[in-house]
Design a protein around this motif. Structure first.
Motif, mmCIF file in Angstrom:
data_model
loop_
_atom_site.group_PDB
_atom_site.id
_atom_site.type_symbol
_atom_site.label_atom_id
_atom_site.label_comp_id
_atom_site.label_asym_id
_atom_site.label_seq_id
_atom_site.Cartn_x
_atom_site.Cartn_y
_atom_site.Cartn_z
ATOM 1 N N VAL A 106 0.863 -1.182 0.158
ATOM 2 C CA VAL A 106 0.478 -0.030 0.215
ATOM 3 C C VAL A 106 0.734 0.775 -0.461
ATOM 4 O O VAL A 106 1.770 1.934 1.092
ATOM 5 C CB VAL A 106 -0.635 -0.257 1.557
ATOM 6 C CG1 VAL A 106 -1.723 1.448 1.200
ATOM 7 C CG2 VAL A 106 -1.723 -1.281 1.256
ATOM 8 N N PRO A 107 0.716 2.634 -1.193
ATOM 9 C CA PRO A 107 1.510 2.828 -1.302
ATOM 10 C C PRO A 107 1.334 4.566 0.595
ATOM 11 O O PRO A 107 -0.321 4.737 0.021
ATOM 12 C CB PRO A 107 1.105 4.223 -2.064
ATOM 13 C CG PRO A 107 -0.209 3.104 -2.668
ATOM 14 C CD PRO A 107 -0.298 2.345 -2.581
ATOM 15 N N THR A 108 2.168 4.866 0.603
ATOM 16 C CA THR A 108 2.239 5.584 1.964
ATOM 17 C C THR A 108 2.082 7.395 1.135
ATOM 18 O O THR A 108 2.442 7.329 0.410
ATOM 19 C CB THR A 108 2.968 5.417 3.446
ATOM 20 O OG1 THR A 108 4.246 4.972 2.672
ATOM 21 C CG2 THR A 108 2.737 3.760 3.428
ATOM 22 N N ALA A 109 1.915 8.077 2.741
ATOM 23 C CA ALA A 109 2.168 9.792 1.812
ATOM 24 C C ALA A 109 3.292 9.756 2.091
ATOM 25 O O ALA A 109 2.148 11.155 3.370
ATOM 26 C CB ALA A 109 0.829 9.937 2.266
ATOM 27 N N ASP A 110 4.518 9.366 2.688
ATOM 28 C CA ASP A 110 5.037 10.062 3.491
ATOM 29 C C ASP A 110 6.379 9.986 2.723
ATOM 30 O O ASP A 110 7.985 10.099 3.094
ATOM 31 C CB ASP A 110 4.922 9.923 5.108
ATOM 32 C CG ASP A 110 6.118 7.947 4.463
ATOM 33 O OD1 ASP A 110 5.906 7.998 3.361
ATOM 34 O OD2 ASP A 110 6.448 6.890 5.866
ATOM 35 N N TRP A 111 6.547 10.476 1.367
ATOM 36 C CA TRP A 111 7.153 10.921 0.224
ATOM 37 C C TRP A 111 8.020 12.094 0.693
ATOM 38 O O TRP A 111 7.483 13.159 1.354
ATOM 39 C CB TRP A 111 7.176 10.413 -0.949
ATOM 40 C CG TRP A 111 6.418 11.910 -1.485
ATOM 41 C CD1 TRP A 111 6.464 12.705 -1.749
ATOM 42 C CD2 TRP A 111 4.718 12.032 -1.150
ATOM 43 N NE1 TRP A 111 4.934 13.330 -2.027
ATOM 44 C CE2 TRP A 111 4.384 12.507 -1.634
ATOM 45 C CE3 TRP A 111 3.863 10.386 -1.201
ATOM 46 C CZ2 TRP A 111 3.072 12.915 -1.809
ATOM 47 C CZ3 TRP A 111 2.944 10.229 -0.857
ATOM 48 C CH2 TRP A 111 1.800 11.626 -1.734
ATOM 49 N N ARG A 112 9.366 12.098 0.826
ATOM 50 C CA ARG A 112 10.269 13.238 1.285
ATOM 51 C C ARG A 112 11.240 13.198 1.588
ATOM 52 O O ARG A 112 12.076 12.223 1.423
ATOM 53 C CB ARG A 112 9.476 13.922 3.131
ATOM 54 C CG ARG A 112 9.845 12.142 3.998
ATOM 55 C CD ARG A 112 9.470 13.105 5.633
ATOM 56 N NE ARG A 112 10.168 12.159 6.580
ATOM 57 C CZ ARG A 112 9.362 10.695 6.952
ATOM 58 N NH1 ARG A 112 8.531 10.461 6.208
ATOM 59 N NH2 ARG A 112 9.722 10.132 7.606
ATOM 60 N N ILE A 113 11.942 14.290 1.588
ATOM 61 C CA ILE A 113 14.410 13.505 1.169
ATOM 62 C C ILE A 113 14.239 14.569 3.057
ATOM 63 O O ILE A 113 13.857 15.778 3.402
ATOM 64 C CB ILE A 113 14.287 14.909 0.328
ATOM 65 C CG1 ILE A 113 14.009 14.686 -0.637
ATOM 66 C CG2 ILE A 113 15.398 15.329 0.650
ATOM 67 C CD1 ILE A 113 14.256 15.959 -1.948
ATOM 68 N N ALA A 124 16.496 10.459 -0.480
ATOM 69 C CA ALA A 124 14.459 10.505 -0.644
ATOM 70 C C ALA A 124 13.985 9.279 0.226
ATOM 71 O O ALA A 124 14.623 8.400 0.139
ATOM 72 C CB ALA A 124 14.466 10.532 -1.963
ATOM 73 N N PHE A 125 12.422 9.144 0.516
ATOM 74 C CA PHE A 125 12.593 7.936 1.487
ATOM 75 C C PHE A 125 11.047 8.899 1.624
ATOM 76 O O PHE A 125 9.710 9.307 1.004
ATOM 77 C CB PHE A 125 12.633 8.451 3.096
ATOM 78 C CG PHE A 125 11.829 7.645 3.943
ATOM 79 C CD1 PHE A 125 12.153 6.048 3.658
ATOM 80 C CD2 PHE A 125 10.905 8.142 4.858
ATOM 81 C CE1 PHE A 125 11.891 5.486 3.948
ATOM 82 C CE2 PHE A 125 9.576 7.030 5.364
ATOM 83 C CZ PHE A 125 10.580 5.455 5.665
ATOM 84 N N GLN A 126 10.386 6.850 1.806
ATOM 85 C CA GLN A 126 8.924 6.810 1.423
ATOM 86 C C GLN A 126 8.818 5.395 2.044
ATOM 87 O O GLN A 126 9.533 4.284 1.766
ATOM 88 C CB GLN A 126 7.993 6.477 -0.058
ATOM 89 C CG GLN A 126 6.250 6.701 -0.054
ATOM 90 C CD GLN A 126 5.962 6.329 -1.287
ATOM 91 O OE1 GLN A 126 6.441 6.120 -2.377
ATOM 92 N NE2 GLN A 126 4.771 6.616 -0.967
ATOM 93 N N SER A 127 7.767 5.303 2.956
ATOM 94 C CA SER A 127 7.733 4.028 3.588
ATOM 95 C C SER A 127 7.121 3.198 3.454
ATOM 96 O O SER A 127 7.895 1.736 4.039
ATOM 97 C CB SER A 127 7.016 4.187 4.999
ATOM 98 O OG SER A 127 6.881 4.828 6.366
ATOM 99 N N ASP A 128 6.163 2.655 2.422
ATOM 100 C CA ASP A 128 6.207 1.810 1.394
ATOM 101 C C ASP A 128 5.734 2.692 0.293
ATOM 102 O O ASP A 128 4.692 2.890 -0.164
ATOM 103 C CB ASP A 128 5.323 0.869 2.149
ATOM 104 C CG ASP A 128 5.180 -0.235 0.822
ATOM 105 O OD1 ASP A 128 4.843 -0.240 -0.022
ATOM 106 O OD2 ASP A 128 5.295 -1.206 2.189
ATOM 107 N N ALA A 129 6.669 2.061 -0.742
ATOM 108 C CA ALA A 129 5.686 2.253 -2.651
ATOM 109 C C ALA A 129 4.582 2.103 -2.790
ATOM 110 O O ALA A 129 4.102 3.125 -3.635
ATOM 111 C CB ALA A 129 7.098 1.865 -3.312
#
Length: 191
Positions: free
Chosen positions: A102-109, A115-120
């Motif tokens: 499930v794509p998470t909404a926490d993408w950020r630098i 660059a990071f996202q908890s789940d793509a």
């Protein structure tokens, strides 16, 4: 062993076949290290993922041996993915979580340029149970008995991922979610 481009988590116990990291070369001659590590929360048969990442980064540091580094954080717990990403902040271009579909909404630098996202998220049919036809997983949850094999859902697929633009130092300069097709809201990076 004969397929160097196929990775498995690098923190499998010693003696496991395959490799957990590979230094790829692009058509332009850039070197991209791709690493895969598996978390231990709810999957604790693995060796220490932090030590495995540290060893690989010491052998192939960003800016010296690699122009970019991608770390696949295959883990169940978002806290473990966040800890690993922050552990690598400034030393990898991208730390991207996988496994929960499930794509998470926490993408950020992160503060030091990773660059990071908890789940793509997954690439597959989201009108499903993590990509599988809904009937068998629901039956197993409600009846608590084994049944037939899981079958992939056959509806329209959504491709999920993360767009990352890096600078000459290999660190992230821009990050944006990618969701194309299927039933989730669409997302593309701005030009």
């Amino acid at each position: 062993e004969r397929a160097p481009h196929v990775l498995r988590p690098m923190n499998y116990p010693p003696g496991a076949p395959g490799r957990g990291a590979f230094l790829y070369e692009t058509e332009k001659g850039e070197r991209v290290l791709v690493m895969s590590v598996m978390g231990r929360v709810f999957m604790d048969a693995m060796d220490d993922p932090f030590a495995s990442v540290e060893k690989e980064l010491a052998a192939c540091p960003l800016g010296l041996a690699a122009d970019a580094i991608v770390l696949d954080l295959h883990a169940e717990a978002s806290s473990e993915k966040q800890a690993l990403a922050n552990f690598c902040d400034g030393r990898v271009s991208l730390a991207i979580g996988t496994h929960t579909h499930v794509p998470t909404a926490d993408w950020r630098i992160l503060p030091h340029g990773t660059a990071f996202q908890s789940d793509a998220g997954m690439t597959g049919d989201y009108d499903s149970v993590i990509g599988m036809d809904k009937e068998e997983p629901i039956r197993r949850f409600t009846r608590k008995t084994p049944g037939s094999r899981f079958e992939p859902a056959a509806g329209p697929a959504t491709l999920c991922g993360l767009f990352v633009e890096t600078g000459s130092d290999g660190l992230a300069k821009r990050v944006a979610p990618v969701r194309i097709g299927g039933i989730l809201g669409q997302a593309l990076p701005e030009p």
